[in-house]
Design an enzyme around this catalytic site. Structure first.
Site, mmCIF file in Angstrom:
data_model
loop_
_atom_site.group_PDB
_atom_site.id
_atom_site.type_symbol
_atom_site.label_atom_id
_atom_site.label_comp_id
_atom_site.label_asym_id
_atom_site.label_seq_id
_atom_site.Cartn_x
_atom_site.Cartn_y
_atom_site.Cartn_z
ATOM 1 N N HIS A 15 28.723 0.942 18.252
ATOM 2 C CA HIS A 15 28.705 0.809 19.704
ATOM 3 C C HIS A 15 29.924 1.499 20.330
ATOM 4 O O HIS A 15 29.825 2.050 21.429
ATOM 5 C CB HIS A 15 28.716 -0.671 20.117
ATOM 6 C CG HIS A 15 27.441 -1.391 19.810
ATOM 7 N ND1 HIS A 15 27.182 -1.951 18.586
ATOM 8 C CD2 HIS A 15 26.357 -1.646 20.580
ATOM 9 C CE1 HIS A 15 25.995 -2.514 18.603
ATOM 10 N NE2 HIS A 15 25.468 -2.341 19.794
ATOM 11 N N ASP B 66 18.386 4.301 17.719
ATOM 12 C CA ASP B 66 19.235 3.275 18.310
ATOM 13 C C ASP B 66 19.660 3.776 19.693
ATOM 14 O O ASP B 66 19.372 4.921 20.079
ATOM 15 C CB ASP B 66 20.427 2.983 17.393
ATOM 16 C CG ASP B 66 20.978 1.566 17.575
ATOM 17 O OD1 ASP B 66 20.652 0.914 18.595
ATOM 18 O OD2 ASP B 66 21.727 1.098 16.701
#
Length: 379
Positions: free
Chosen positions: A212, A282
């Protein structure tokens, strides 16, 4: 090999006011508790194939059910998704939603055969399998009752004890245990009418860095990864409805992160392992995806590598300019021949849609199978 389920009839999947899509790969988010005109415009875009929901889209069950119905009223072929795994990754936690434990708890149950006279070899494994099926059933049946189509679970990463972002989301360190418990969770999902998504291929658990906020690099050999972290994907290929690759670079295999790598997705996952389900990228807004360029460049790279769908999350707030830029940029890139629409990808997307109507919430609360599943959840 498993082939994608047939799409429902055109009357069921595409309402008369929506265009027929050759390939609608973008899964986007919406900013609030209901749709506004900008949301509706984006959902009608020919490249939009789904919506991912977050905690900000939740107030209570009635509101969530209304929001899902709004989305389906725009286009009923849209796939409504959420990250709702149990443990610390569970978007909806109040107004009757069950707090499902983290998946590590199931792994702990697997190794607990009790003590003393109560000890029976293999008892922990059997109890864990039953609890895992119950977890999948409760998660899916509650989400389906509110109109959600798919949750991105199970996590197939191994628990190496190093990754903070994975941590207790992983079942176990042993890929055999992970595979068995994941299979049981997927059975519960299926019993509630929901498909599944194994993540993060070929494995995110070994590296400490969080994709992230960083670009993780796993320097192990292909042989080492295939012999360990990737094993659940090999063993579960007939049961997996979809897969999400990791934003992790494995430089001894490819210079690109797995989600942008033809070698990982086409040569290994599809050709070598025989996977025939859908592949989601993702989130393209994560730092781990930044190596592919801006959101549009990342989407093109992911689609050309073999992803069927691409996610862009948390970009609809404050006007949603990044979402519009992706939709328009990807449409222009298609016209310029930078990526090609895939009818096979669209069939895989439609194959993830539930095939039956959900059990309404009030009826679910009195359903014997649901009550039995609640009783089997681990403490």
């Amino acid at each position: 090999m498993k082939s994608p389920r047939r799409p429902r009839s055109s009357r069921q999947t595409v309402p008369t006011h929506a265009p027929v899509h050759a390939h609608a790969p973008v899964v986007l988010d919406v900013p609030g508790l209901s749709l506004d005109e900008s949301d509706r415009r984006r959902l009608l875009h020919p490249l939009t194939g789904g919506v991912i929901l977050f905690a900000r889209n939740w107030h209570n069950r009635a509101q969530l059910t209304s929001l899902c119905a709004e989305i389906k009223s725009v286009r009923d072929d849209l796939l409504i998704c959420v990250d709702h795994e149990g443990g610390r990754v569970q978007r909806f936690k109040t107004d009757g939603f069950t707090h499902v434990p983290a998946m590590r708890r199931l792994g702990e149950m697997w190794t607990d055969d009790c003590q003393g006279r109560a000890q029976v070899e293999g008892l922990g494994a059997m109890r864990a399998m039953a609890a895992a099926t119950a977890c999948g059933y409760v998660l899916a049946s509650e989400l389906r009752a509110c109109g959600v189509d798919l949750t991105f679970t199970p996590v197939l990463d191994l628990d190496w004890g190093e990754s903070g972002v994975i941590g207790d989301r992983a079942f176990h360190r042993d890929p055999r245990v992970v595979s068995m418990l994941a299979r049981a969770v997927m059975q519960g999902l299926q019993q509630a009418g929901m498909s599944n998504c194994g993540k993060h291929f070929p494995g995110h658990g070994f590296v400490k860095a969080d994709s992230h906020v960083d670009v993780p690099v796993d320097r192990r050999s292909l042989k080492a990864i295939l012999a360990d972290d990737a094993r659940p994907y090999e063993w579960l290929d007939l049961s997996l409805g979809s897969v999400m690759p990791a934003h992790v670079i494995y430089p001894k295999v490819d210079a690109a992160p797995a989600g942008f790598s033809r070698r990982w997705l086409q040569d290994i996952l599809r050709a070598q392992m025989g996977f025939t389900g859908a592949i989601f990228s993702d989130d393209l807004s994560m730092e781990g995806a930044s190596v592919a360029g801006n959101h549009t460049q990342g989407a093109i790279a992911a689609l050309n590598a073999g992803c069927d769908l691409v996610l862009l999350c948390n970009q609809s707030v404050q006007g949603g300019a990044p979402v519009d830029a992706l939709l328009d940029g990807l449409l222009q890139a298609q016209a310029d021949g930078l990526w090609q629409a895939s009818p096979d990808s669209e069939a895989r997307r439609l194959g993830l849609l539930p095939q039956h109507h959900p059990v309404p919430w009030d009826d679910l609360m009195h359903q014997p199978a649901y009550q039995q599943a609640l009783a089997r959840l681990p403490a």
